[in-house]
Design a protein around this motif. Structure first.
Motif, PDB file in Angstrom:
ATOM      1  N   GLN A 271       0.832  -1.209   0.000  1.00  0.00           N
ATOM      2  CA  GLN A 271       0.000   0.000   0.000  1.00  0.00           C
ATOM      3  C   GLN A 271       0.867   1.259   0.000  1.00  0.00           C
ATOM      4  O   GLN A 271       0.709   2.162   0.830  1.00  0.00           O
ATOM      5  CB  GLN A 271      -0.933  -0.004   1.216  1.00  0.00           C
ATOM      6  CG  GLN A 271      -1.949  -1.137   1.223  1.00  0.00           C
ATOM      7  CD  GLN A 271      -2.937  -1.042   0.058  1.00  0.00           C
ATOM      8  OE1 GLN A 271      -3.692  -0.086  -0.051  1.00  0.00           O
ATOM      9  NE2 GLN A 271      -2.905  -2.037  -0.822  1.00  0.00           N
ATOM     10  N   MET A 272       1.807   1.309  -0.947  1.00  0.00           N
ATOM     11  CA  MET A 272       2.733   2.437  -1.045  1.00  0.00           C
ATOM     12  C   MET A 272       2.759   2.951  -2.480  1.00  0.00           C
ATOM     13  O   MET A 272       3.376   2.330  -3.361  1.00  0.00           O
ATOM     14  CB  MET A 272       4.145   2.026  -0.607  1.00  0.00           C
ATOM     15  CG  MET A 272       4.242   1.621   0.851  1.00  0.00           C
ATOM     16  SD  MET A 272       5.965   1.254   1.338  1.00  0.00           S
ATOM     17  CE  MET A 272       6.679   2.897   1.240  1.00  0.00           C
ATOM     18  N   ASP A 273       2.095   4.071  -2.721  1.00  0.00           N
ATOM     19  CA  ASP A 273       2.010   4.625  -4.061  1.00  0.00           C
ATOM     20  C   ASP A 273       3.370   5.076  -4.607  1.00  0.00           C
ATOM     21  O   ASP A 273       3.577   5.118  -5.821  1.00  0.00           O
ATOM     22  CB  ASP A 273       1.043   5.812  -4.090  1.00  0.00           C
ATOM     23  CG  ASP A 273      -0.404   5.387  -3.879  1.00  0.00           C
ATOM     24  OD1 ASP A 273      -0.696   4.185  -4.101  1.00  0.00           O
ATOM     25  OD2 ASP A 273      -1.228   6.239  -3.498  1.00  0.00           O
ATOM     26  N   LYS A 274       4.312   5.411  -3.718  1.00  0.00           N
ATOM     27  CA  LYS A 274       5.630   5.854  -4.169  1.00  0.00           C
ATOM     28  C   LYS A 274       6.316   4.797  -5.025  1.00  0.00           C
ATOM     29  O   LYS A 274       7.104   5.113  -5.924  1.00  0.00           O
ATOM     30  CB  LYS A 274       6.514   6.199  -2.965  1.00  0.00           C
ATOM     31  CG  LYS A 274       6.114   7.479  -2.242  1.00  0.00           C
ATOM     32  CD  LYS A 274       7.078   7.766  -1.102  1.00  0.00           C
ATOM     33  CE  LYS A 274       6.701   9.063  -0.387  1.00  0.00           C
ATOM     34  NZ  LYS A 274       7.617   9.368   0.731  1.00  0.00           N
ATOM     35  N   LEU A 275       6.039   3.554  -4.750  1.00  0.00           N
ATOM     36  CA  LEU A 275       6.659   2.477  -5.521  1.00  0.00           C
ATOM     37  C   LEU A 275       6.143   2.458  -6.959  1.00  0.00           C
ATOM     38  O   LEU A 275       6.843   2.006  -7.867  1.00  0.00           O
ATOM     39  CB  LEU A 275       6.413   1.129  -4.848  1.00  0.00           C
ATOM     40  CG  LEU A 275       7.128   0.928  -3.498  1.00  0.00           C
ATOM     41  CD1 LEU A 275       6.725  -0.394  -2.878  1.00  0.00           C
ATOM     42  CD2 LEU A 275       8.641   1.001  -3.672  1.00  0.00           C
ATOM     43  N   MET A 276       4.934   2.936  -7.178  1.00  0.00           N
ATOM     44  CA  MET A 276       4.402   3.029  -8.539  1.00  0.00           C
ATOM     45  C   MET A 276       5.225   4.021  -9.358  1.00  0.00           C
ATOM     46  O   MET A 276       5.509   3.789 -10.540  1.00  0.00           O
ATOM     47  CB  MET A 276       2.939   3.451  -8.508  1.00  0.00           C
ATOM     48  CG  MET A 276       2.008   2.419  -7.905  1.00  0.00           C
ATOM     49  SD  MET A 276       1.881   0.908  -8.908  1.00  0.00           S
ATOM     50  CE  MET A 276       1.027   1.562 -10.344  1.00  0.00           C
TER      51      MET A 276
END
Length: 336
Positions: A271-276
């Motif tokens: 649940q970490m958008d930064k990885l996208m």
């Protein structure tokens, strides 16, 4: 005897063997990108004192076997590895595993794989496949880079299991044992550990021939090849990089795309958008590697000639090095 085994095609052999063996044992959430990321598979190294098929020894992935070991360790799964000096004992051990219903991974040489197209057969001993059955003289083979399952005779399988040369497999078999129930929390922890290890390997590995520094090392070598080697040999060296990049288990560009897919899936699990956003960086790196391969092919096929062609390719590799350095630096700053 044939085990009820589901074959899933993959882009890279060790990713595929890892994924297929774990899914056979109930780890249905494992995908090829997750196996690659848990195993910190992304890498680069150019070893100047080793030659492969009379060309430069470059690799776009971590050491053979590391992806399987690291992925299983992250998930708390023990593994068994066996190598043999006696081919008859190696055959008996494999037959015993099949008899008890246990599919196993095998390291093999590519040159004598009869189901491979002739143009893909050369002396490379770090290919991986799964043996999951036997009917008379014929072994059932799940080679993850093939669309469907295939087979090898006893003689054919023994030949590739005991291929000679660099990374000689020596009948190497491997498989998970004492498999625990799948644990999603271990998966999440393994994702974080895999990212941190891969960041370390690409940014901080000692010396100047590996990681992002290794890509620049290759760029510098490419600039020297026309004068140092002559046009014909320099072109053959360029062809070797293409082979290592694009034909052996997807290589440079493909591995970057797989890693981008891993970060997308990691973003969902953590649940970490930064990885996208980091995923987009590695997609760009993959695009650059593919563009460089097109230029290299032009040199190899004598459509592009002269020092200018080599300098252009070297400049592209410098850009790739900087792109991957930026991507991994951003990853290293994410607080998990």
């Amino acid at each position: 005897m044939n085990i009820d085994f589901k074959h899933i095609q993959s882009a890279h052999c060790e990713n595929g063997v890892t994924t297929n063996l774990l899914r056979f044992h109930g780890y249905d959430f494992i995908t090829e990108p997750l196996a690659f990321g848990l195993g910190s598979g992304l890498f680069y190294i150019h070893i100047p004192f080793i030659s492969i098929s009379n060309g430069p020894a470059v690799s776009f992935r971590t050491m053979p076997g590391a992806i399987f070991k690291r992925t299983c360790k992250s998930l708390g799964i023990p593994v068994e590895h066996k190598k043999f000096s006696d081919a008859a004992k190696a055959k008996q051990y494999l037959d015993n595993q099949i008899e008890i219903g246990n599919p196993v991974g095998c390291q093999v040489g590519v040159f004598n794989l009869t189901y491979f197209p002739v143009e893909y057969r050369f002396h490379f001993n770090a290919h991986n496949l799964i043996v999951y059955g036997k009917d008379g003289d014929s072994y059932s083979i799940s080679d993850p880079v093939m669309e469907t399952v295939t087979s090898l005779t006893e003689e054919e399988l023994q030949r590739v299991r005991f291929a000679k040369g660099a990374f000689a497999p020596k009948g190497h078999v491997y498989y998970p044992v004492n498999i625990p129930k799948p644990n999603i929390e271990l998966l999440r922890k393994g994702i974080v550990k895999g990212i941190k290890r891969n960041t370390r390997d690409m940014l901080y590995v000692p010396g100047g021939i590996a990681g992002v520094k290794g890509i620049k090392f290759t760029a510098n070598q490419i600039r020297k090849w026309p004068t140092k080697l002559g046009d014909r040999r320099a072109a053959l060296y360029m062809g070797q990089i293409i082979r290592m990049q694009e034909e052996i288990g997807t290589g440079g560009g493909g591995f970057r795309f797989i890693y981008a897919a891993f970060l997308e899936q990691a973003a969902q699990h953590l649940q970490m958008d930064k990885l996208m956003h980091s995923s987009d960086d590695f997609t760009r790196a993959g695009d650059l590697w593919r563009a460089a391969a097109v230029e290299m092919a032009g040199v190899y096929k004598n459509r592009l000639v002269g020092q200018e062609a080599y300098d252009k390719i070297a400049d592209m590799l410098v850009e790739i090095s900087e792109t991957e350095k930026m991507a991994f630096t951003k990853l290293s700053k994410i607080k998990f």
